[in-house]
Write a protein that holds these residues in place. Structure first.
Motif, PDB file in Angstrom:
ATOM      1  N   PHE A 246       0.852  -1.185   0.000  1.00  0.00           N
ATOM      2  CA  PHE A 246       0.000   0.000   0.000  1.00  0.00           C
ATOM      3  C   PHE A 246       0.889   1.237   0.000  1.00  0.00           C
ATOM      4  N   ILE A 247       0.628   2.110  -0.961  1.00  0.00           N
ATOM      5  CA  ILE A 247       1.473   3.286  -1.180  1.00  0.00           C
ATOM      6  C   ILE A 247       0.597   4.532  -1.188  1.00  0.00           C
ATOM      7  N   ASP A 248       1.017   5.573  -0.487  1.00  0.00           N
ATOM      8  CA  ASP A 248       0.272   6.835  -0.471  1.00  0.00           C
ATOM      9  C   ASP A 248       0.462   7.550  -1.804  1.00  0.00           C
ATOM     10  N   ALA A 249      -0.640   8.015  -2.386  1.00  0.00           N
ATOM     11  CA  ALA A 249      -0.585   8.684  -3.683  1.00  0.00           C
ATOM     12  C   ALA A 249      -1.608   9.827  -3.700  1.00  0.00           C
ATOM     13  N   ARG A 250      -1.434  10.735  -4.672  1.00  0.00           N
ATOM     14  CA  ARG A 250      -2.364  11.857  -4.843  1.00  0.00           C
ATOM     15  C   ARG A 250      -2.814  11.918  -6.296  1.00  0.00           C
ATOM     16  N   VAL A 251      -4.111  12.142  -6.494  1.00  0.00           N
ATOM     17  CA  VAL A 251      -4.680  12.206  -7.846  1.00  0.00           C
ATOM     18  C   VAL A 251      -4.635  13.641  -8.350  1.00  0.00           C
ATOM     19  N   LEU A 252      -4.026  13.846  -9.517  1.00  0.00           N
ATOM     20  CA  LEU A 252      -4.006  15.157 -10.164  1.00  0.00           C
ATOM     21  C   LEU A 252      -4.167  14.948 -11.667  1.00  0.00           C
ATOM     22  N   GLY A 253      -5.259  15.478 -12.223  1.00  0.00           N
ATOM     23  CA  GLY A 253      -5.517  15.302 -13.640  1.00  0.00           C
ATOM     24  C   GLY A 253      -5.702  13.841 -13.983  1.00  0.00           C
ATOM     25  N   PHE A 263       2.712   9.191 -12.432  1.00  0.00           N
ATOM     26  CA  PHE A 263       2.341   7.960 -13.121  1.00  0.00           C
ATOM     27  C   PHE A 263       1.049   8.212 -13.888  1.00  0.00           C
ATOM     28  N   ALA A 264       1.117   8.126 -15.217  1.00  0.00           N
ATOM     29  CA  ALA A 264      -0.064   8.349 -16.040  1.00  0.00           C
ATOM     30  C   ALA A 264      -1.054   7.206 -15.856  1.00  0.00           C
ATOM     31  N   LEU A 265      -2.356   7.556 -15.897  1.00  0.00           N
ATOM     32  CA  LEU A 265      -3.414   6.568 -15.695  1.00  0.00           C
ATOM     33  C   LEU A 265      -4.123   6.268 -17.007  1.00  0.00           C
ATOM     34  N   GLN A 266      -4.548   5.023 -17.162  1.00  0.00           N
ATOM     35  CA  GLN A 266      -5.412   4.688 -18.284  1.00  0.00           C
ATOM     36  C   GLN A 266      -6.710   5.482 -18.142  1.00  0.00           C
ATOM     37  N   ASP A 267      -7.359   5.769 -19.279  1.00  0.00           N
ATOM     38  CA  ASP A 267      -8.563   6.603 -19.257  1.00  0.00           C
ATOM     39  C   ASP A 267      -9.639   6.043 -18.328  1.00  0.00           C
ATOM     40  N   THR A 268      -9.822   4.712 -18.337  1.00  0.00           N
ATOM     41  CA  THR A 268     -10.858   4.103 -17.502  1.00  0.00           C
ATOM     42  C   THR A 268     -10.580   4.356 -16.026  1.00  0.00           C
ATOM     43  N   ILE A 269      -9.310   4.195 -15.628  1.00  0.00           N
ATOM     44  CA  ILE A 269      -8.946   4.421 -14.222  1.00  0.00           C
ATOM     45  C   ILE A 269      -9.063   5.898 -13.872  1.00  0.00           C
ATOM     46  N   ALA A 270      -8.591   6.760 -14.771  1.00  0.00           N
ATOM     47  CA  ALA A 270      -8.667   8.195 -14.517  1.00  0.00           C
ATOM     48  C   ALA A 270     -10.116   8.650 -14.325  1.00  0.00           C
ATOM     49  N   ASP A 271     -11.027   8.106 -15.152  1.00  0.00           N
ATOM     50  CA  ASP A 271     -12.449   8.455 -15.009  1.00  0.00           C
ATOM     51  C   ASP A 271     -12.986   7.981 -13.663  1.00  0.00           C
ATOM     52  N   GLY A 272     -12.548   6.790 -13.222  1.00  0.00           N
ATOM     53  CA  GLY A 272     -13.022   6.258 -11.941  1.00  0.00           C
ATOM     54  C   GLY A 272     -12.531   7.034 -10.747  1.00  0.00           C
ATOM     55  N   LEU A 273     -11.430   7.791 -10.939  1.00  0.00           N
ATOM     56  CA  LEU A 273     -10.849   8.560  -9.832  1.00  0.00           C
ATOM     57  C   LEU A 273     -11.211  10.047  -9.889  1.00  0.00           C
ATOM     58  N   ARG A 274     -12.177  10.419 -10.751  1.00  0.00           N
ATOM     59  CA  ARG A 274     -12.548  11.833 -10.884  1.00  0.00           C
ATOM     60  C   ARG A 274     -12.962  12.445  -9.542  1.00  0.00           C
ATOM     61  N   PRO A 360      -8.822   6.129   1.378  1.00  0.00           N
ATOM     62  CA  PRO A 360      -8.074   6.077   2.638  1.00  0.00           C
ATOM     63  C   PRO A 360      -8.956   6.128   3.879  1.00  0.00           C
ATOM     64  N   GLU A 361     -10.189   6.615   3.746  1.00  0.00           N
ATOM     65  CA  GLU A 361     -11.082   6.693   4.908  1.00  0.00           C
ATOM     66  C   GLU A 361     -11.885   5.407   5.091  1.00  0.00           C
ATOM     67  N   THR A 362     -12.547   4.942   4.024  1.00  0.00           N
ATOM     68  CA  THR A 362     -13.380   3.739   4.135  1.00  0.00           C
ATOM     69  C   THR A 362     -12.569   2.466   3.954  1.00  0.00           C
ATOM     70  N   GLN A 363     -11.392   2.584   3.315  1.00  0.00           N
ATOM     71  CA  GLN A 363     -10.519   1.461   2.977  1.00  0.00           C
ATOM     72  C   GLN A 363     -11.151   0.521   1.950  1.00  0.00           C
ATOM     73  N   GLN A 364     -12.217   0.966   1.301  1.00  0.00           N
ATOM     74  CA  GLN A 364     -12.857   0.176   0.240  1.00  0.00           C
ATOM     75  C   GLN A 364     -12.144   0.423  -1.090  1.00  0.00           C
ATOM     76  N   ARG A 365     -12.118  -0.631  -1.922  1.00  0.00           N
ATOM     77  CA  ARG A 365     -11.516  -0.467  -3.247  1.00  0.00           C
ATOM     78  C   ARG A 365     -12.389   0.449  -4.087  1.00  0.00           C
ATOM     79  N   ILE A 366     -11.748   1.352  -4.813  1.00  0.00           N
ATOM     80  CA  ILE A 366     -12.466   2.288  -5.679  1.00  0.00           C
ATOM     81  C   ILE A 366     -12.777   1.582  -6.993  1.00  0.00           C
ATOM     82  N   GLU A 367     -14.046   1.520  -7.333  1.00  0.00           N
ATOM     83  CA  GLU A 367     -14.476   0.837  -8.553  1.00  0.00           C
ATOM     84  C   GLU A 367     -14.305   1.754  -9.756  1.00  0.00           C
ATOM     85  N   TYR A 368     -13.851   1.195 -10.859  1.00  0.00           N
ATOM     86  CA  TYR A 368     -13.763   1.954 -12.114  1.00  0.00           C
ATOM     87  C   TYR A 368     -13.842   1.014 -13.297  1.00  0.00           C
TER      88      TYR A 368
END
Length: 368
Positions: A246-253, A263-274, A360-368
């Motif tokens: 488990f690695i701490d990360a921040r979403v930007l763009g 680290f660039a994200l695939q479009d599907t993952i990027a959309d899921g992390l909007r 990081p709060e719920t510890q649930q996997r983010i679906e995308y």
């Protein structure tokens, strides 16, 4: 054989020191006829309590337990048509193996010819024919465990219950007995409920696995599904050896940043992390999905991270490399020819097609 069902089953204990505490909280599941299901989780998670409630050795506080087509809430254990194999072999030392195998049937006053037939069948299935006239002290641990299983087989129950049956065996015998139990299930076509704290046992034996923590079912799925799509950080960290990083990360763009590395994200993952734009997330990646750059021929995209190695474990068929990212120590499971030693600054490649992201709060996997 038969199916087993829990309908909103809850179990509380009243302990003198702890007071009232909940061991199993609102469990709902169905174990199908002839299915091999494994309950797994850390000590105190509620897996053994669940098994003992199926057996009737513990009475649920609320909810219904169904075996076959009967609600068995008030049935005595002997009337539930189950057979249980415990962690302790519990063999009678003064009896022969034949007498140990037949003991339960003799208590039930079954005909002598019926008993002899059942003992012969169980001995044949378990490879005990040459040992029937020996005493338990003359057998190895693995052979004694087979006798314990045989006592369950001769009863021809609807459901077999196993409570950590291999924990007293050494590592080599555990591997052997896992193979034998898997083969036994195929031959008997039995409904088996198996409890273990060992996730390797769970992954190798179970057709489906029930992962529990603090009395709550975290996920029920096949081994492959648990490994590929864990529902939360607990499952992700419990299933897999070594566990997921488990690695701490921040979403930007359309990227995530780890310690300033993009680290660039695939479009599907990027959309899921909007919904997480500008926010922290937990990046999860398994050790086997991190590679040394020197053994990767080509990688598309910028998925490299250079870190100084803290430690290396040489395991023959693979190496485990440990290095820091932020406040966390990350493990990479790499090819044994990968050059690695403590203090070396090394570039690692992360397979971003296999990463997961968690809230990081719920510890649930983010679906995308």
């Amino acid at each position: 054989m038969a199916r087993v069902e829990f309908r909103n089953v809850r179990k509380q204990f009243d302990d003198e020191k702890k007071g009232i505490f909940t061991a199993v909280e609102g469990s709902n599941f169905v174990i199908n006829d002839r299915e091999f299901v494994v309950f797994v989780g850390p000590s105190g998670c509620g897996k053994t309590t669940s098994l003992r409630m199926i057996a009737g050795l513990e009475k649920q506080t609320s909810g219904d337990i169904i075996i076959g087509d009967r609600i068995v809430n008030d049935l005595h254990p002997k009337d539930r048509d189950i057979a249980m194999v415990f962690q302790d072999y519990a063999l009678y030392p003064h009896m022969t193996i034949r007498e140990n195998l037949s003991f339960g049937l003799r208590n039930l006053k079954k005909p002598k010819t019926y008993i002899e037939e059942k003992v012969r069948e169980a001995a044949a299935v378990l490879g005990l024919e040459e040992m029937l006239d020996r005493k338990p002290r003359e057998l190895s641990g693995g052979q004694r465990q087979r006798v314990a299983v045989g006592r369950a087989i001769v009863r021809d129950p609807q459901v077999f219950l196993f409570d950590e049956p291999l924990s007293n065996l050494d590592a080599k015998l555990r591997v052997q007995m896992r193979v034998e139990l898997a083969d036994l299930h195929k031959r008997l076509g039995a409904t088996i409920v198996y409890v273990t704290h060992d996730q390797v046992e769970a992954m190798t034996l179970g057709e489906r696995i029930v992962v529990m923590n603090q009395g709550v079912i975290q996920q029920i799925a096949s081994p492959a599904e648990l490994y590929a799509n864990p529902q939360n950080m607990f499952v992700a960290g419990f299933i897999g050896s070594p566990p997921m990083n488990f690695i701490d990360a921040r979403v930007l763009g359309n990227s995530v940043f780890v310690e300033g590395t993009e680290f660039a994200l695939q479009d599907t993952i990027a959309d899921g992390l909007r919904a997480y734009q500008g926010r922290e997330v937990i990046l999860g990646i398994r050790p086997e999905h991190i590679f040394g750059e020197d053994v990767v021929s080509s990688v598309s995209g910028n998925y490299r991270l250079t870190k100084q190695i803290k430690a290396v474990e040489h395991l023959g068929s693979e190496n485990l490399i440990y290095f820091p990212i932020g406040n966390r120590t990350v493990t990479a499971k790499v090819h044994p020819e990968t050059v690695a030693y403590p203090g070396l600054s090394k570039t690692f490649v992360l397979d971003f097609s296999k990463v997961h992201f968690f809230d990081p709060e719920t510890q649930q996997r983010i679906e995308y």
